[in-house]
Design an enzyme around this catalytic site. Structure first.
Site, PDB file in Angstrom:
ATOM      1  N   ASN A 257       0.856  -1.183   0.000  1.00 11.67           N
ATOM      2  CA  ASN A 257       0.000   0.000   0.000  1.00 11.67           C
ATOM      3  C   ASN A 257       0.898   1.240   0.000  1.00 11.67           C
ATOM      4  OD1 ASN A 257       0.815   0.548   2.710  1.00 11.67           O
ATOM      5  ND2 ASN A 257      -0.869  -0.704   3.507  1.00 11.67           N
ATOM      6  N   ARG A 258       0.306   2.417   0.036  1.00 14.85           N
ATOM      7  CA  ARG A 258       1.098   3.654  -0.076  1.00 14.85           C
ATOM      8  C   ARG A 258       2.111   3.792   1.055  1.00 14.85           C
ATOM      9  NH1 ARG A 258      -3.718   7.950  -1.083  1.00 14.85           N
ATOM     10  NH2 ARG A 258      -4.440   6.848   0.758  1.00 14.85           N
TER      11      ARG A 258
ATOM     12  N   GLU B 266       3.426   1.476   2.951  1.00 13.23           N
ATOM     13  CA  GLU B 266       4.469   0.446   2.877  1.00 13.23           C
ATOM     14  C   GLU B 266       5.487   0.767   1.794  1.00 13.23           C
ATOM     15  OE1 GLU B 266       1.652  -3.263   4.423  1.00 13.23           O
ATOM     16  OE2 GLU B 266       1.783  -2.775   2.287  1.00 13.23           O
TER      17      GLU B 266
ATOM     18  N   ASP C 155      -6.214  -7.857   2.298  1.00 15.80           N
ATOM     19  CA  ASP C 155      -6.328  -9.314   2.150  1.00 15.80           C
ATOM     20  C   ASP C 155      -7.295  -9.662   1.023  1.00 15.80           C
ATOM     21  OD1 ASP C 155      -4.672  -9.612   4.372  1.00 15.80           O
ATOM     22  OD2 ASP C 155      -6.343  -9.745   5.772  1.00 15.80           O
TER      23      ASP C 155
END
Length: 311
Positions: A197-198, A200, A265
């Site tokens: 994601n952004r 991470e 997920d």
């Protein structure tokens, strides 16, 4: 003759999900006063729920689509571990859980008052070397029965030897999807798809100035890791897929956001299921994006059904 439904291929798809297993517990109640002991709300708990979390939620999402999902991870010899086993059976997941008597099964306890999350309490512990070795043996035994291998890294320790798992899967010719954690992406070298994601991705490549700078940083990272696709999930901005074919932007679905927990997920599960069903990556990303738009409208870790996805 009637045409087959768009999700018909899911029933033939086979996933192997490896990662950190968790039990998500929810305590629901009413808030009518503030505690006299501290400035915090008092929740009178009226009901509770238990759901599969972490890598188990990925397998649950896949199984909800009709995919044959095999799940490998570690649990303790305790009541939460037995609940994970029972829930996996209920949802048709083929669970290969290493039972480590020295391990306390990971629990995420969420306290909900008036449909708002007020508190989360985590109980977690890393598995020992023996459990890790047994988990790797379980992966080796199950990999021949999988089309796609999903490595769901929540940083709880089960994927401490992820390099060996990726090498095993690549040698077996399997598609490998990694949902990453932390700032050391060298561990994921050689995977087929990375899905940060952004936040991470920012940990690894730094803050980008604009879309062009983002594309440069993401593509440089992808090539350095020998990763075929990097799928960046961007919440209200949708998703962006980086590959040798360039950049594919998929706008977010216009839906009310209720709860984002577990949405990543769902994205990984739908993406993996589509690829296991033989669909092209662009189509898989578009459907995963649609699934994310549906699941954020549900409370807690949840899944989408084929009927919702293909409506």
């Amino acid at each position: 003759m009637a045409e087959p439904s768009p999700g018909a291929g899911f029933t033939r798809a086979r996933l192997l999900v490896v990662g950190d297993l968790m039990l998500d517990r929810y305590w629901f109640g009413d808030v009518q006063r503030i505690s006299p002991e501290a400035p915090v709300p008092v929740v009178r708990v009226t009901r509770s729920e238990e759901r599969l979390g972490g890598a188990a939620n990925v397998a649950f999402n896949a199984a909800s689509l009709g995919v044959r999902a095999t799940l490998v991870g570690a649990i303790g010899d305790d009541e939460p571990g037995r609940r994970i086993e029972a829930l996996a059976r209920e949802h048709g997941i083929d669970l290969h859980a290493v039972r480590d008597p020295q391990l306390a099964t990971t629990i995420k306890l969420r306290v909900i008052g008036r449909q708002q999350q007020l508190l989360r309490v985590d109980f977690e512990q890393a598995p020992g070397p023996r459990a890790l070795a047994q988990a790797f043996d379980a992966v080796r035994e199950a990999i021949d029965q999988a089309d796609v291998v999903v490595l769901s890294d929540y940083g709880k320790g089960v994927l401490a030897q992820i390099e060996r798992v990726i090498d095993l899967a690549c040698t077996a010719g399997r598609i490998v999807i990694v949902d990453p954690k932390g700032d050391d992406y060298s561990r994921y070298a050689g995977a087929t798809v990375l899905t940060p994601n952004r936040g991470e991705l920012r940990e690894v490549v730094g803050t980008w100035r604009d879309e062009a700078d983002l594309a440069t940083r993401a593509q440089d990272l992808r090539r350095s890791l020998r990763v075929r696709h990097l799928l960046l999930t961007r919440s209200e901005e949708g998703m962006t897929l980086f590959s040798d074919d360039g950049v594919l932007d998929v706008p977010a679905q216009a839906r009310e956001v209720y709860d984002v927990s577990g949405a990543g997920d769902t994205v990984v599960a739908v993406l993996a299921s589509m690829l296991a069903a033989g669909r092209p990556i662009g189509e898989a990303v578009t459907l995963a994006n649609r699934a994310a738009g549906i699941v954020v409208g549900k409370l807690g870790t949840a899944a989408v059904t084929p009927q919702e996805l293909f409506a």
